[in-house]
Design an enzyme around this catalytic site. Structure first.
Site, short mmCIF file in Angstrom:
data_model
loop_
_atom_site.label_atom_id
_atom_site.label_comp_id
_atom_site.label_asym_id
_atom_site.label_seq_id
_atom_site.Cartn_x
_atom_site.Cartn_y
_atom_site.Cartn_z
N HIS A 193 -18.52 9.96 30.50
CA HIS A 193 -17.81 11.09 31.13
C HIS A 193 -16.42 10.62 31.62
O HIS A 193 -15.41 11.28 31.39
CB HIS A 193 -18.65 11.64 32.30
CG HIS A 193 -17.88 12.47 33.27
ND1 HIS A 193 -17.04 11.92 34.21
CD2 HIS A 193 -17.80 13.81 33.44
CE1 HIS A 193 -16.48 12.89 34.91
NE2 HIS A 193 -16.92 14.05 34.46
N ASN A 194 -16.39 9.49 32.29
CA ASN A 194 -15.10 8.99 32.80
C ASN A 194 -14.17 8.61 31.66
O ASN A 194 -12.95 8.81 31.76
CB ASN A 194 -15.32 7.77 33.71
CG ASN A 194 -15.80 8.18 35.09
OD1 ASN A 194 -16.31 9.28 35.28
ND2 ASN A 194 -15.64 7.31 36.07
#
Ligand code: NAP
Length: 461
Positions: A193-194
């Site tokens: 996600h990051n």
């Protein structure tokens, strides 16, 4: 609030820096009594004060690990939000001493997933359950509704599911939380996600660079364009905040603040001067402005940004799928897209479409082969190639857009030049190769055959 001996807290949270303090207040606000603890106890007082000021929230300060653990009802669930790495091990050691079989530790930090898998094993010797839970959305998300990615013990998840469902960001198709899978899957998903988040930011910066330096757009024009984009297919938190950033004037001088910010990743000083001298340039941009149709450029950049974004998400999702297959996590990619729709930095309308693509076909090989996304990519590829081409001519590096386009082309082409690589490997290392016309592994004495052969050579002269 004073902790009462008779009333135990429903949950505990240790580590009261930005994330911990805000998440604890969020939990308390949703009506779940929470005990809080921090190594440096002044932060406990700070958090208790905030809870009082925000309307006597049911939050109870504790000043040592033992009192903290014993103030929580069994089976105990304790969220840890401290710096990743050794501080997590130290905090687990301090708290688990007072915990019992069936209790659970939930690490909400950005932890390397293998550390979580190691800790799951370590605490399991004492019957303690463990969750590695990605928390996204920064300070505001933690306080008002983050996206939560808990992975590890399903039993531990079930114990706190009601709390997580209320604390998470709420979107039209439910709270932004789901049980991710076993082991370190929650941390791995948060890591990807990051990565997607930073990919998005890079692509937006490249769009800005092209619009500013090729299109000559001013900050107020950029703000207008990003606001307009935020009303269409690119609608997202990152596009919205980008529009706002271009509006802010520098309070310490003339002009806009964004232009005064150090481009920390850029090359500075002598290195930059050398390259500029070499290229005979002043600001590093080669003039291509003559004949630029601004309106068309803006529309092309919008399409290039959208298409690049699809490729970036496609790569993130495929990374998740490969790891899921390797570890047997059985990740539900559509569900992951859903829980990123709210609370987190990558929240975007577009994620709903990703969710639907994986619902249509959970085994989808890549987002870019989903019929709807494939159609959109094909429709946008001419604009995308024009933008990348213009950027290259102008000497503006757009690594994200270029790499995304290369990824798309790799999928698009029927045949890639890896046949030559395989031939080279077979020549120098006898690695063998497969053929397109019959099964099996083959090896050829390339050098011997080439030396013996004169075929074709003469025709070049
Ligand atoms: P942080 O700055 O990463 O960590 C500070 C906290 O860690 C303090 O409570 C500190 O306690 C504690 N700590 C450090 N070393 C310790 C040790 N050896 N033993 C016990 N406690 C120790 O805090 P944060 O920014 O709130 O982030 C917490 C976690 O969430 C991190 O893993 C971070 O990567 C993740 N995260 C952060 C954000 C964000 O926007 N900040 C967003 C998502 C996820 P003392 O007060 O005693 O020093």
């Amino acid at each position: 609030m004073e902790a009462s001996a008779a009333t135990l807290s429903r949950i505990g949270l240790a580590g009261l820096a930005v994330m911990g303090q805000n998440l604890a207040l969020n939990v308390a606000e949703k009506g779940f009594p929470i005990s809080v603890y921090n190594r440096t106890t002044s932060k406990v007082d700070e958090t208790v004060d905030r809870a009082r000021q925000e309307g006597a929230l049911p939050l109870f300060g504790q000043y040592n690990p033992r009192d903290f653990v014993l103030s929580i009802q069994r089976p105990r669930s304790v969220i840890i939000l401290v710096k990743a790495g050794a501080p997590v091990d130290q905090t687990i050691a301090a708290l688990s001493e007072h915990m019992e079989s069936g209790d659970c530790i939930i690490d909400g930090g950005n932890e390397w997933y293998e550390n979580t898998e190691r800790r799951i094993q370590e605490v399991s010797n004492r019957g303690i359950l463990y969750l590695g839970m990605g928390v996204s959305g920064g300070e505001d998300g933690a306080r008002n509704g983050p996206s939560l990615m808990p992975g590890g013990s399903y039993e531990a998840y079930s114990n706190v599911k009601d709390i997580l469902m209320k604390v998470a960001a709420q979107v039209e198709d439910g709270p932004c939380v789901t049980y991710i899978g076993e082991g370190g899957s929650g941390n791995f998903v948060k890591m990807v996600h990051n990565g997607i988040e930073y990919g998005d930011m890079q692509l937006i910066s490249e769009a800005y660079d092209v619009l500013k330096h090729v299109g000559g757009l001013s900050n107020s024009e950029l703000s207008e364009i990003f606001s307009e984009w935020n009303r269409g297919e690119l609608e997202s938190f990152l596009i919205e905040i980008t529009a706002d950033i271009f509006k802010v004037k520098d309070e310490a001088g003339d002009g806009y603040l964004v232009d005064k910010i150090l481009d920390k990743t850029g090359m500075k000083g002598t290195g930059k001067w050398t390259v500029q001298q070499e290229a005979g340039l002043h600001d590093g941009v080669v003039s291509v402005k003559s004949g630029i149709d601004k309106k068309r450029l803006i529309d092309d950049v919008r399409q290039a940004l959208y298409a690049s974004k699809i490729c970036s998400y496609a790569q993130g999702m495929n990374l998740l799928r490969s790891k899921s297959d390797e570890k047997g996590w059985n990740l539900n990619l559509g569900e992951l897209a859903r829980i990123w729709k709210g609370g987190c930095i990558i929240r975007a309308v577009f994620l709903d479409r990703i969710k639907k693509a994986y619902q249509r076909n959970p085994k989808l090989a890549s987002l870019i082969v989903d019929p709807e996304f494939a159609k959109e990519m094909v429709q946008r590829q001419a604009a995308w190639r024009r933008v990348v081409g213009l950027a290259i001519s102008a000497g503006i590096s757009t690594p994200g857009m270029c790499a995304s386009l290369a990824y798309f082309d790799t999928y698009r082409r029927a045949r890639l030049p890896a046949n030559l690589v395989q031939a080279q490997r077979d020549l120098f290392g006898a690695h063998t190769y497969e053929r397109i016309d019959r099964p099996g592994a083959f090896h050829t004495e390339w050098t011997k055959l080439a030396r013996n052969s004169t075929a074709g050579v003469g025709s070049l002269h």
